[in-house]
Design a protein around this motif. Structure first.
Motif, PDB file in Angstrom:
ATOM      1  N   LYS A  23      40.194  39.152  40.115  1.00  0.00           N
ATOM      2  CA  LYS A  23      40.928  38.275  39.193  1.00  0.00           C
ATOM      3  C   LYS A  23      41.106  38.913  37.817  1.00  0.00           C
ATOM      4  O   LYS A  23      41.940  38.496  37.051  1.00  0.00           O
ATOM      5  CB  LYS A  23      40.152  36.974  38.982  1.00  0.00           C
ATOM      6  CG  LYS A  23      40.215  36.001  40.118  1.00  0.00           C
ATOM      7  CD  LYS A  23      39.601  34.696  39.638  1.00  0.00           C
ATOM      8  CE  LYS A  23      39.307  33.740  40.753  1.00  0.00           C
ATOM      9  NZ  LYS A  23      38.698  32.504  40.273  1.00  0.00           N
ATOM     10  N   GLY A  24      40.219  39.880  37.519  1.00  0.00           N
ATOM     11  CA  GLY A  24      40.275  40.420  36.163  1.00  0.00           C
ATOM     12  C   GLY A  24      39.922  41.892  36.085  1.00  0.00           C
ATOM     13  O   GLY A  24      39.026  42.363  36.775  1.00  0.00           O
ATOM     14  N   ILE A  25      40.677  42.607  35.262  1.00  0.00           N
ATOM     15  CA  ILE A  25      40.407  44.032  35.041  1.00  0.00           C
ATOM     16  C   ILE A  25      40.350  44.258  33.529  1.00  0.00           C
ATOM     17  O   ILE A  25      41.145  43.683  32.778  1.00  0.00           O
ATOM     18  CB  ILE A  25      41.537  44.913  35.633  1.00  0.00           C
ATOM     19  CG1 ILE A  25      41.662  44.692  37.152  1.00  0.00           C
ATOM     20  CG2 ILE A  25      41.293  46.384  35.325  1.00  0.00           C
ATOM     21  CD1 ILE A  25      42.798  45.481  37.796  1.00  0.00           C
ATOM     22  N   LEU A  26      39.412  45.095  33.111  1.00  0.00           N
ATOM     23  CA  LEU A  26      39.323  45.444  31.694  1.00  0.00           C
ATOM     24  C   LEU A  26      39.682  46.914  31.508  1.00  0.00           C
ATOM     25  O   LEU A  26      39.125  47.783  32.180  1.00  0.00           O
ATOM     26  CB  LEU A  26      37.887  45.212  31.199  1.00  0.00           C
ATOM     27  CG  LEU A  26      37.627  45.584  29.734  1.00  0.00           C
ATOM     28  CD1 LEU A  26      38.379  44.645  28.790  1.00  0.00           C
ATOM     29  CD2 LEU A  26      36.134  45.551  29.421  1.00  0.00           C
ATOM     30  N   LEU A  27      40.634  47.182  30.616  1.00  0.00           N
ATOM     31  CA  LEU A  27      40.915  48.560  30.215  1.00  0.00           C
ATOM     32  C   LEU A  27      40.254  48.757  28.860  1.00  0.00           C
ATOM     33  O   LEU A  27      40.511  47.989  27.929  1.00  0.00           O
ATOM     34  CB  LEU A  27      42.422  48.787  30.064  1.00  0.00           C
ATOM     35  CG  LEU A  27      43.300  48.576  31.303  1.00  0.00           C
ATOM     36  CD1 LEU A  27      44.780  48.754  30.936  1.00  0.00           C
ATOM     37  CD2 LEU A  27      42.916  49.558  32.408  1.00  0.00           C
ATOM     38  N   PHE A  28      39.384  49.736  28.753  1.00  0.00           N
ATOM     39  CA  PHE A  28      38.757  49.964  27.453  1.00  0.00           C
ATOM     40  C   PHE A  28      38.792  51.440  27.091  1.00  0.00           C
ATOM     41  O   PHE A  28      38.857  52.303  27.968  1.00  0.00           O
ATOM     42  CB  PHE A  28      37.331  49.406  27.424  1.00  0.00           C
ATOM     43  CG  PHE A  28      36.346  50.124  28.324  1.00  0.00           C
ATOM     44  CD1 PHE A  28      36.347  49.904  29.695  1.00  0.00           C
ATOM     45  CD2 PHE A  28      35.412  51.008  27.796  1.00  0.00           C
ATOM     46  CE1 PHE A  28      35.444  50.555  30.524  1.00  0.00           C
ATOM     47  CE2 PHE A  28      34.501  51.658  28.616  1.00  0.00           C
ATOM     48  CZ  PHE A  28      34.513  51.435  29.986  1.00  0.00           C
ATOM     49  N   ASP A  30      38.535  30.279  35.705  1.00  0.00           N
ATOM     50  CA  ASP A  30      37.724  29.940  36.883  1.00  0.00           C
ATOM     51  C   ASP A  30      38.455  28.953  37.780  1.00  0.00           C
ATOM     52  O   ASP A  30      38.232  28.915  38.989  1.00  0.00           O
ATOM     53  CB  ASP A  30      36.395  29.302  36.461  1.00  0.00           C
ATOM     54  CG  ASP A  30      35.520  30.315  35.748  1.00  0.00           C
ATOM     55  OD1 ASP A  30      35.781  31.521  35.892  1.00  0.00           O
ATOM     56  OD2 ASP A  30      34.580  29.892  35.042  1.00  0.00           O
ATOM     57  N   GLY A  31      39.295  28.139  37.153  1.00  0.00           N
ATOM     58  CA  GLY A  31      39.949  27.072  37.906  1.00  0.00           C
ATOM     59  C   GLY A  31      41.157  27.518  38.693  1.00  0.00           C
ATOM     60  O   GLY A  31      41.741  26.723  39.417  1.00  0.00           O
ATOM     61  N   LEU A  32      41.556  28.776  38.547  1.00  0.00           N
ATOM     62  CA  LEU A  32      42.711  29.245  39.313  1.00  0.00           C
ATOM     63  C   LEU A  32      42.423  29.044  40.788  1.00  0.00           C
ATOM     64  O   LEU A  32      41.368  29.445  41.277  1.00  0.00           O
ATOM     65  CB  LEU A  32      42.922  30.750  39.089  1.00  0.00           C
ATOM     66  CG  LEU A  32      43.531  31.197  37.771  1.00  0.00           C
ATOM     67  CD1 LEU A  32      43.634  32.715  37.757  1.00  0.00           C
ATOM     68  CD2 LEU A  32      44.912  30.587  37.605  1.00  0.00           C
ATOM     69  N   ARG A  33      43.330  28.404  41.469  1.00  0.00           N
ATOM     70  CA  ARG A  33      43.104  28.219  42.907  1.00  0.00           C
ATOM     71  C   ARG A  33      43.152  29.569  43.591  1.00  0.00           C
ATOM     72  O   ARG A  33      43.847  30.479  43.132  1.00  0.00           O
ATOM     73  CB  ARG A  33      44.182  27.293  43.476  1.00  0.00           C
ATOM     74  CG  ARG A  33      43.880  25.834  43.159  1.00  0.00           C
ATOM     75  CD  ARG A  33      45.075  24.985  43.466  1.00  0.00           C
ATOM     76  NE  ARG A  33      46.197  25.382  42.615  1.00  0.00           N
ATOM     77  CZ  ARG A  33      47.457  25.241  42.943  1.00  0.00           C
ATOM     78  NH1 ARG A  33      47.788  24.735  44.089  1.00  0.00           N
ATOM     79  NH2 ARG A  33      48.412  25.603  42.109  1.00  0.00           N
TER      80      ARG A  33
END
Ligand code: ATP
Length: 269
Positions: free
Chosen positions: A53-58, A148-151
């Motif tokens: 659901k999530g990616i971080l580019l740093f 979090d609520g994304l189905r």
């Protein structure tokens, strides 16, 4: 509007090939984001291969994080929504709940979509104890709850992509929601060469100019620094022509004549 850009697929005009170097990052993004969006059926079985659901580019400023986010939307055939952490918190005090709900319901309608959160540390930074602004805290909590609520049906096609120069400022709860973290490093000499070749591909570079020497001489430069250097070099012949004109020299001032050979030699120390 607190959303800084909404761009349909194919209209961003930036592809992976326009980005020099960063091959490993492109490969990782292909596996983590492009494949799940383009071939969701491959990720629908079992528990191990869940799209993230999530990616971080740093990484340091100017290394191409924003560029990668835009190119990712092109490559994935996804809509692109961009928001900037710092503008969200300062401008929209008090409306945290409404705005976050609006953002996520908008994103669901536009799926497949990349929601790019630049300066994610400002929006979702570490809890600041008693000193933290109430609006910032509410915005962060609302954002995480909506996330979090994304189905699960939607989560396959909505990717939150955060970018930051300050990963250590991120809240633990946020880090957990960005399970894939990709370091976008400063380019080494070989990679600086690849980036310079992209910038100079269409330019009239002075004959005999040694791009490799420039790549070797620019240790510590980011992609953005290299671009600024090339812009400054490209401007120099224009400036020289204007100076000569001031001294009364007559020129054929068609654009073709103004675009004299770009000479980067002066920039190599
Ligand atoms: P910041 O952390 O400061 O927001 P960033 O990592 O998001 O920076 P970008 O905004 O993507 O960096 O890069 C700035 C500019 O530098 C881009 O618009 C692009 O012109 C150039 N650039 C940076 N890296 C590359 C690269 N690898 N290839 C081609 N251009 C690049």
């Amino acid at each position: 509007n607190f959303i800084s850009a909404v761009v349909p697929p194919g209209e961003i005009g930036i592809k992976f090939d326009d980005i020099g170097a960063l091959e490993d990052v492109k490969t990782a993004l292909h596996e983590l984001a492009i494949l799940p969006m383009k071939r969701p059926e491959l990720f629908s079985r079992g528990n191990l291969l869940r799209p993230c659901k999530g990616i971080l580019l740093f990484g340091p400023p100017g290394t191409g994080k924003t560029l990668l986010a835009k190119a990712l939307a092109t490559e994935a055939g996804a809509n692109f929504i961009s928001i900037t952490g710092s503008t969200l918190t300062s401008k929209w005090f008090g409306d945290a709940e409404k705005l976050t709900k609006a953002l996520f319901s908008f994103a669901s309608k536009l799926a497949p979509v990349i929601v790019f959160v630049d300066e994610v540390d400002s929006l979702l930074g570490a809890r600041g104890g008693g000193f933290e602004h109430e609006a910032t805290r509410r915005m962060r909590n609302e954002f995480m709850a909506a996330w979090d609520g994304l189905r699960s049906k939607d989560s396959q096609r909505i990717l939150i992509l955060g970018a930051t120069n300050r990963p250590f400022d991120l809240d633990d709860a946020v880090i957990r929601r960005l399970p894939r973290r990709i370091y976008v490093d400063l380019p080494d000499a070989d990679n600086r060469l690849k980036i310079l070749k992209i910038f100079l591909a269409q330019e009239n570079v002075a004959p005999g100019f040694d791009i490799r020497a420039l790549a070797n001489a620019t240790e510590g430069y980011s992609g953005s620094d290299l671009k600024n250097l090339c812009i400054a070099a490209a401007y120099r012949p224009v400036q020289e022509l204007l100076d000569e004109e001031k001294k009364g020299k007559k020129h054929d001032t068609t654009p073709a004549a103004a675009l004299r050979a770009l000479n980067l030699d002066d920039f190599i120390q």
